[in-house]
Each structure stands twice: as C-alpha cells, then as structure tokens.
Design a protein around this motif. Sequence first.
Motif, PDB file in Angstrom:
ATOM      1  N   VAL A 186       1.092  -1.366  -0.085  1.00  0.00           N
ATOM      2  CA  VAL A 186      -0.033   0.173  -0.473  1.00  0.00           C
ATOM      3  C   VAL A 186       0.703   1.004   0.115  1.00  0.00           C
ATOM      4  CG1 VAL A 186      -1.733   1.572   1.491  1.00  0.00           C
ATOM      5  CG2 VAL A 186      -1.239  -1.297   0.892  1.00  0.00           C
ATOM      6  N   VAL A 187       2.088   0.836   0.973  1.00  0.00           N
ATOM      7  CA  VAL A 187       3.470   2.240   0.861  1.00  0.00           C
ATOM      8  C   VAL A 187       4.010   2.347   0.090  1.00  0.00           C
ATOM      9  CG1 VAL A 187       4.416   3.760   2.199  1.00  0.00           C
ATOM     10  CG2 VAL A 187       1.795   3.498   3.238  1.00  0.00           C
ATOM     11  N   ALA A 188       4.907   2.573  -0.442  1.00  0.00           N
ATOM     12  CA  ALA A 188       6.082   2.059  -1.588  1.00  0.00           C
ATOM     13  C   ALA A 188       7.478   2.661  -1.187  1.00  0.00           C
ATOM     14  CB  ALA A 188       5.789   2.570  -3.179  1.00  0.00           C
ATOM     15  N   PRO A 189       8.268   2.225  -1.310  1.00  0.00           N
ATOM     16  CA  PRO A 189       9.538   2.503  -0.301  1.00  0.00           C
ATOM     17  C   PRO A 189       9.961   3.501  -1.089  1.00  0.00           C
ATOM     18  CG  PRO A 189      10.164   0.291  -1.599  1.00  0.00           C
ATOM     19  CD  PRO A 189       8.683   0.631  -1.586  1.00  0.00           C
ATOM     20  N   ASP A 190      11.302   3.930  -0.369  1.00  0.00           N
ATOM     21  CA  ASP A 190      11.694   5.157  -0.654  1.00  0.00           C
ATOM     22  C   ASP A 190      12.577   5.293  -1.825  1.00  0.00           C
ATOM     23  OD1 ASP A 190      10.084   7.543   0.419  1.00  0.00           O
ATOM     24  OD2 ASP A 190      11.204   7.446   2.249  1.00  0.00           O
ATOM     25  N   VAL A 191      13.456   3.400  -1.118  1.00  0.00           N
ATOM     26  CA  VAL A 191      14.461   3.338  -1.939  1.00  0.00           C
ATOM     27  C   VAL A 191      14.120   1.687  -1.964  1.00  0.00           C
ATOM     28  CG1 VAL A 191      16.795   2.952  -1.499  1.00  0.00           C
ATOM     29  CG2 VAL A 191      16.268   4.669  -0.649  1.00  0.00           C
ATOM     30  N   VAL A 192      14.556   1.323  -3.277  1.00  0.00           N
ATOM     31  CA  VAL A 192      13.970  -0.100  -3.117  1.00  0.00           C
ATOM     32  C   VAL A 192      15.162  -0.651  -4.088  1.00  0.00           C
ATOM     33  CG1 VAL A 192      13.035  -1.417  -4.955  1.00  0.00           C
ATOM     34  CG2 VAL A 192      12.364   0.237  -4.323  1.00  0.00           C
ATOM     35  N   HIS A 193      15.787  -2.095  -2.629  1.00  0.00           N
ATOM     36  CA  HIS A 193      16.594  -2.558  -3.082  1.00  0.00           C
ATOM     37  C   HIS A 193      16.414  -3.590  -3.601  1.00  0.00           C
ATOM     38  CE1 HIS A 193      19.536   0.146  -0.300  1.00  0.00           C
ATOM     39  NE2 HIS A 193      18.893   0.464  -1.572  1.00  0.00           N
ATOM     40  N   SER A 194      16.316  -4.844  -4.855  1.00  0.00           N
ATOM     41  CA  SER A 194      15.897  -5.820  -5.037  1.00  0.00           C
ATOM     42  C   SER A 194      16.804  -6.605  -6.011  1.00  0.00           C
ATOM     43  CB  SER A 194      14.772  -5.633  -5.986  1.00  0.00           C
ATOM     44  OG  SER A 194      15.208  -4.952  -7.509  1.00  0.00           O
ATOM     45  N   VAL A 195      16.358  -8.235  -5.609  1.00  0.00           N
ATOM     46  CA  VAL A 195      16.660  -9.391  -6.682  1.00  0.00           C
ATOM     47  C   VAL A 195      16.351  -9.800  -6.997  1.00  0.00           C
ATOM     48  CG1 VAL A 195      18.389 -11.361  -6.368  1.00  0.00           C
ATOM     49  CG2 VAL A 195      18.095  -9.281  -4.867  1.00  0.00           C
ATOM     50  N   SER A 196      16.643 -10.401  -8.851  1.00  0.00           N
ATOM     51  CA  SER A 196      15.897 -11.218  -9.700  1.00  0.00           C
ATOM     52  C   SER A 196      15.857 -11.950  -9.729  1.00  0.00           C
ATOM     53  CB  SER A 196      16.348 -10.492 -11.112  1.00  0.00           C
ATOM     54  OG  SER A 196      15.775  -8.509 -11.086  1.00  0.00           O
ATOM     55  N   VAL A 197      14.714 -12.805  -9.795  1.00  0.00           N
ATOM     56  CA  VAL A 197      14.555 -14.118  -9.735  1.00  0.00           C
ATOM     57  C   VAL A 197      14.790 -15.579 -11.164  1.00  0.00           C
ATOM     58  CG1 VAL A 197      14.157 -16.665  -8.768  1.00  0.00           C
ATOM     59  CG2 VAL A 197      14.181 -13.853  -7.738  1.00  0.00           C
ATOM     60  N   ASP A 198      15.795 -16.070 -11.279  1.00  0.00           N
ATOM     61  CA  ASP A 198      15.481 -16.347 -13.128  1.00  0.00           C
ATOM     62  C   ASP A 198      14.413 -17.548 -13.448  1.00  0.00           C
ATOM     63  OD1 ASP A 198      18.206 -16.950 -11.420  1.00  0.00           O
ATOM     64  OD2 ASP A 198      18.689 -17.815 -13.179  1.00  0.00           O
ATOM     65  N   PHE A 199      13.543 -17.530 -13.781  1.00  0.00           N
ATOM     66  CA  PHE A 199      13.083 -18.750 -14.393  1.00  0.00           C
ATOM     67  C   PHE A 199      12.680 -19.603 -14.344  1.00  0.00           C
ATOM     68  CE2 PHE A 199      10.417 -20.950 -17.497  1.00  0.00           C
ATOM     69  CZ  PHE A 199       9.001 -20.481 -17.781  1.00  0.00           C
ATOM     70  N   GLY A 200      13.577 -19.767 -14.348  1.00  0.00           N
ATOM     71  CA  GLY A 200      14.568 -21.896 -14.135  1.00  0.00           C
ATOM     72  C   GLY A 200      14.232 -21.561 -12.389  1.00  0.00           C
ATOM     73  N   ILE A 201      14.708 -21.171 -11.410  1.00  0.00           N
ATOM     74  CA  ILE A 201      14.338 -21.117 -10.287  1.00  0.00           C
ATOM     75  C   ILE A 201      13.219 -20.320 -10.401  1.00  0.00           C
ATOM     76  CG2 ILE A 201      14.667 -19.889  -8.365  1.00  0.00           C
ATOM     77  CD1 ILE A 201      17.327 -19.675  -9.052  1.00  0.00           C
ATOM     78  N   VAL A 202      12.207 -20.453 -10.637  1.00  0.00           N
ATOM     79  CA  VAL A 202      10.842 -19.679  -9.858  1.00  0.00           C
ATOM     80  C   VAL A 202      10.001 -21.314 -10.367  1.00  0.00           C
ATOM     81  CG1 VAL A 202       8.521 -18.301 -10.912  1.00  0.00           C
ATOM     82  CG2 VAL A 202      10.571 -17.189 -10.162  1.00  0.00           C
ATOM     83  N   THR A 203       9.923 -21.846 -11.368  1.00  0.00           N
ATOM     84  CA  THR A 203       9.137 -23.075 -11.824  1.00  0.00           C
ATOM     85  C   THR A 203       9.929 -24.078 -11.985  1.00  0.00           C
ATOM     86  OG1 THR A 203      10.260 -22.674 -14.300  1.00  0.00           O
ATOM     87  CG2 THR A 203       8.658 -21.821 -13.535  1.00  0.00           C
ATOM     88  N   ASP A 204      10.805 -24.079 -10.907  1.00  0.00           N
ATOM     89  CA  ASP A 204      11.958 -25.538  -9.885  1.00  0.00           C
ATOM     90  C   ASP A 204      10.449 -25.935  -8.295  1.00  0.00           C
ATOM     91  OD1 ASP A 204      12.855 -27.742  -9.335  1.00  0.00           O
ATOM     92  OD2 ASP A 204      15.208 -26.394  -9.154  1.00  0.00           O
ATOM     93  N   PRO A 205      10.310 -27.515  -8.588  1.00  0.00           N
ATOM     94  CA  PRO A 205       9.774 -27.104  -8.260  1.00  0.00           C
ATOM     95  C   PRO A 205      10.098 -27.595  -6.240  1.00  0.00           C
ATOM     96  CG  PRO A 205       9.563 -29.133  -9.481  1.00  0.00           C
ATOM     97  CD  PRO A 205      10.099 -28.328 -10.150  1.00  0.00           C
ATOM     98  N   ASP A 206      11.576 -28.000  -6.576  1.00  0.00           N
ATOM     99  CA  ASP A 206      12.788 -28.285  -5.027  1.00  0.00           C
ATOM    100  C   ASP A 206      12.674 -27.457  -4.861  1.00  0.00           C
ATOM    101  OD1 ASP A 206      11.601 -30.851  -5.593  1.00  0.00           O
ATOM    102  OD2 ASP A 206      13.761 -31.012  -6.983  1.00  0.00           O
ATOM    103  N   THR A 207      12.500 -25.818  -5.241  1.00  0.00           N
ATOM    104  CA  THR A 207      13.271 -24.321  -5.322  1.00  0.00           C
ATOM    105  C   THR A 207      12.992 -24.252  -3.142  1.00  0.00           C
ATOM    106  OG1 THR A 207      13.579 -23.224  -7.443  1.00  0.00           O
ATOM    107  CG2 THR A 207      13.362 -21.522  -5.537  1.00  0.00           C
TER     108      THR A 207
END
Length: 391
Positions: free
Chosen positions: A31-52
């Motif tokens: 609802v409230v967005a942060p002033d500063v964003v520190h993010s990490v991107s997750v690969d498609f292979g990790i997103v779809t791996d059932p064992d992640t």
Amino acid sequence: MTVVVVLVAAVGAALLLARPWEDVPPAMRPVVAPDVVHSVSVDFGIVTDPDTDWAAIDRHLDAVGANGVDLNAGRVEFTAYDWPAHPEAAAEPGTDHLSRAARALHEDADGTPREIGLIVDAYVPEWIKADPSIAGVSADGRRSPYRASASQLATGEVGDRLVEYVTDLGERYDPSRIAVTELFLNHYSFGDDDLALYREMTGADDWPRDADGQIDDDDPALGTWRSEVLAGLLARMRAGLDEVRDGQGEQIELAMDVRVDWDDPAAGVPSSGHDYAILLQSADRLVVWAYVGSQDHTPADVEGATGALQAAGFDMSRFTMSVGLWAGSADADPPQSIAPALMAETVEAAGTHGVTDVNVTPLSHLSEAHWATLARVWGTAAPSASRGPAG
C-alpha cells in the motif's frame, strides 16, 4: 463414524499434499511504496523449479535488507502459471509458480511487505520455429532465431499476445511492476513487412542508405523509428494495465529493460530501439543494464552513467540500475560470476546521482560470498517504506 473419520483424514492429507492455498496470489504491491528499493531478480528456472527452497531465499533477502524481488514470469510461449488464454504454454500445468514464490517472499522477517515485480521475456524462439515469417530479418536476409519483426510487435500477433500477457499478469497478480526484457530491434528489422511499416510511420520511400547504396544501420532515422515502434507497444501495454482490476491497474508500473551507450549514456541506444526519452513517453520506468563483467566496464563507468542521466535532466526516480552478475558471456557453460567485491562496488556506484532503485540479477549467480557481501552494502534492514501510495 469410522468411515467419516477416514474420509476426513483422506481429504486433509490430499489438501496438505496439494497445498492449493499456495496457488492463491498474495498481495504483491505494498500500500505504501518504499523510498528506496533494493531488489533481486529470480531466474525463470528457479521460479518454476518445484524443488526451489523459497524459505532459504527469503532468509537471504532478509539478511541483505532487500525490500523488493522480481520474479521471471516467462515468455508468451512458456509461462510460470496457467494462462487461461493459452494453457498450452504452462511450464507445469496446474501449478502457479508465481503465487507460490510470492507467497514465500512478499514479506520480510518483520512482516513489512516487499515489492514483488514480474518480468516478461519478449523472445519467441519456439513460435519462430513453428512460423518463421514472424521473425525479424537482417539486412542480408537472415532471420532472427529469437526476436519478432518490428511489424509483428507493432501490428502483428506477437505484439498483441505480449500486450495480452502483460495485461493478464496485471489482472491476476496486481504486482508492483511488470518489466519487459529482451525487447530489441537492432539488426533484425529489415523484412519487407518492416519496410512497409517504416514507410507508413515515417513517410520515407526506402531505408536510409550510405554512399554505396547499402542500408545505413547507424542512421538516426532508424533509431528513432525503432524506438517509436517499441514505445507504441509499451503504450498498448500501459493502456491494458490501466483497465485491469476496475482501473486499479494504473498503479502497476510498466518498465522496460534497456541497454547502455557507455560513451553517451543519456542518449540511450537508439539503434536497439532504446532511445530513453522516447520510451519514457510510454513506460513508467527503464531498467538500465549496468552490467560490468559481461561488457568489460567498471563501477566508475556505472557512476558516470548515472551522472550523465541526471545531467541530461531525466527524472532519476524513473530509472532502475540493474547490476548484472555475469562474467564474460551470459551463455558461458559453466556460468561465471563477477567477484563479490566487484559486485559491491558496482551496487554502490549504481545508487548515485539520485538513483533510488537498484537491482541485482540474477539470483542464480549469487553465491554465499555474494550474499554476505551484499548484506554489508545494503545493511541488514530494508530501507524505510514512506514514499506514499504506490504508483
């Protein structure tokens, strides 16, 4: 009575095994967005791996103070959930990998919401194999194995489906942002259909040509045209998002990944269709590829780029500097990563000259040493959320 107990136990066991609640999308946009964003991107292979191990990833994000995470949702031909319009594209039919990932990652250890973004990859290699006519064509007649033509993106089925996919993601998940990646028009935009589009959009009779009569791929007119084609596609995506969730979708940011001209960062890379000024007429945000290991650049170059963007008068709140961890070729086997120390220097350089949004990508290249180093750079507490309503 015994039969009832057995039935209840069986249903309970089945529910625990299936865990259907994990496929219900959680809140992805604070609802409230942060002033500063520190993010990490997750690969498609990790997103779809059932064992992640999502719990382990969540602990890593907590440790580095990441208040954002971007999940790769896949391509229009290979998706991380069951897309109702194209169920044949699902990586694993019956499983919503995006919901399961987001459910594990959408809050930090203190219960503070994280921004969850989704990434759409614009490549269509399988579609091109099935129908080569949709591919972009080079000046010497070669077809791209990955990229659709300019005309397909502007008025064809590929562009329509990309718009449809972005819109469906916005309707289903309500993420903080949707970023489109791998969207380029350099080299492969010279088919007959593209020439017809170029004539229609510019009024020119032919491609720009040099003194020898060869197509001049460096002519500024081509860069402007390519950027306008991509901006038109983004405008359609933006309009689609504005209509989802009874109009609440207008709060979902639309972003696009862009290349960097390290000699003139503020110019963007028009030859790829990445004229920043033109793209920002349609996109809310540009995700700048601050990749040092794969392009032989330095943290000083990254800080030079942020300084050039600020000096050119750009609104720096509309840029994400994305620090890529690839060393050498992104297709290297085995994959190589830049050293943790170089990552740290680049992350610090990325957050200069008014940049408030820094991303590290991809998660698959983050070793334990990288995580530990990132924790020292970003600290162990996520930046405060006080920018006001998201969007």
